[in-house]
Design an enzyme around this catalytic site. Sequence first.
Site, PDB file in Angstrom:
ATOM      1  N   ASP A  10       8.350 -28.568  47.130  1.00  0.00           N
ATOM      2  CA  ASP A  10       7.848 -29.937  47.355  1.00  0.00           C
ATOM      3  C   ASP A  10       9.037 -30.880  47.331  1.00  0.00           C
ATOM      4  OD1 ASP A  10       6.265 -32.475  47.151  1.00  0.00           O
ATOM      5  OD2 ASP A  10       4.620 -31.074  46.840  1.00  0.00           O
TER       6      ASP A  10
ATOM      7  N   TYR B 120      -4.292 -38.738  61.024  1.00  0.00           N
ATOM      8  CA  TYR B 120      -4.163 -37.570  60.145  1.00  0.00           C
ATOM      9  C   TYR B 120      -4.910 -36.365  60.739  1.00  0.00           C
ATOM     10  CZ  TYR B 120      -5.455 -34.624  56.162  1.00  0.00           C
ATOM     11  OH  TYR B 120      -5.677 -33.551  55.335  1.00  0.00           O
TER      12      TYR B 120
ATOM     13  N   HIS C  73     -11.130 -33.169  58.723  1.00  0.00           N
ATOM     14  CA  HIS C  73     -10.891 -34.351  59.567  1.00  0.00           C
ATOM     15  C   HIS C  73     -10.396 -33.987  60.968  1.00  0.00           C
ATOM     16  CE1 HIS C  73     -12.033 -36.888  56.340  1.00  0.00           C
ATOM     17  NE2 HIS C  73     -11.241 -36.200  55.523  1.00  0.00           N
TER      18      HIS C  73
END
Length: 272
Positions: free
Chosen positions: A31, A133, A110
């Site tokens: 990360d 997104y 989404h």
Amino acid sequence: MKTILITGAAGDVGTHLRRELAGKYQIRASDLRDLREKFKGQQFLRADISRMSDALRITRGVDAVIHLGGYSVEGPWEGILSANIVGCYNVFEAARRNGVKRILFPTSNHATGYYRCDQTIDHRVYPKPDSRYGVSKVFGEALGSLYADKYGMEVFCMRIGNVNLAPIDKRRLSIWFSPRDLAQLVTIGIEHPEIRFEIVYGVSKNRRSWYDNVNAYRLGYKPQDDAEVYAKEILAREKPGGDPRAEMYQGGIFCVAEEVPNPAPLPKGKKK
Ligand code: 15L
């Protein structure tokens, strides 16, 4: 034991997954940010996947990649472009150059958020993204398809609902994904011998689901959890009168808003 790279390992989904998979795989967590929670024996590599050199460094020598890294909600195009378009390309391309065959790509509900809540969709519907997104997630699915067909990579796309210890509102009763069901589906994505390119829905066995998750079941997925056990409590506290478009479409507020804060904090009183 297989070595698995998890990008975006500091996020909510990454943290749940690292906890669930601890001890089952050699985890390399990566990360840009520090890890909030650490689990014994997991290696951490800081990386900015919008840089190819970083993507090449973290994908070297792993058996599979779970690419969670990137922007996880609707937001400004610049952020989505660098994290979810450039970053996603870099991870696929770096994996290919390093000879890593298998990639699990957590796409999102989404990607299909403009299907209506009264529709049931399966993995064969064409995408109807509800946001920039969502478009970036469709890009990742398309890239996965290209890398599977052209380069023989094995790509497992999970259109994830909402990962949390419990569903947080009415909409999430349809898309809740418990951490243990997440771990089960991810394990199938890592271990199944016949993955070329697959799309499945990353959700628990929710009674109010909008998905016919037949492709996941075909691959052996047997979800344990159903959001319905929380329905009474959640519906009692739901306030009526939101935006009608957010009510009508599966993507909810993503169909309306230009920016969405991360809507998935842990429910009050729940501890990790
Ligand atoms: C997503 O794709 C996001 O990554 C997550 O933060 C939630 O917003 C989830 O969808 C949702 O729809 O609840």
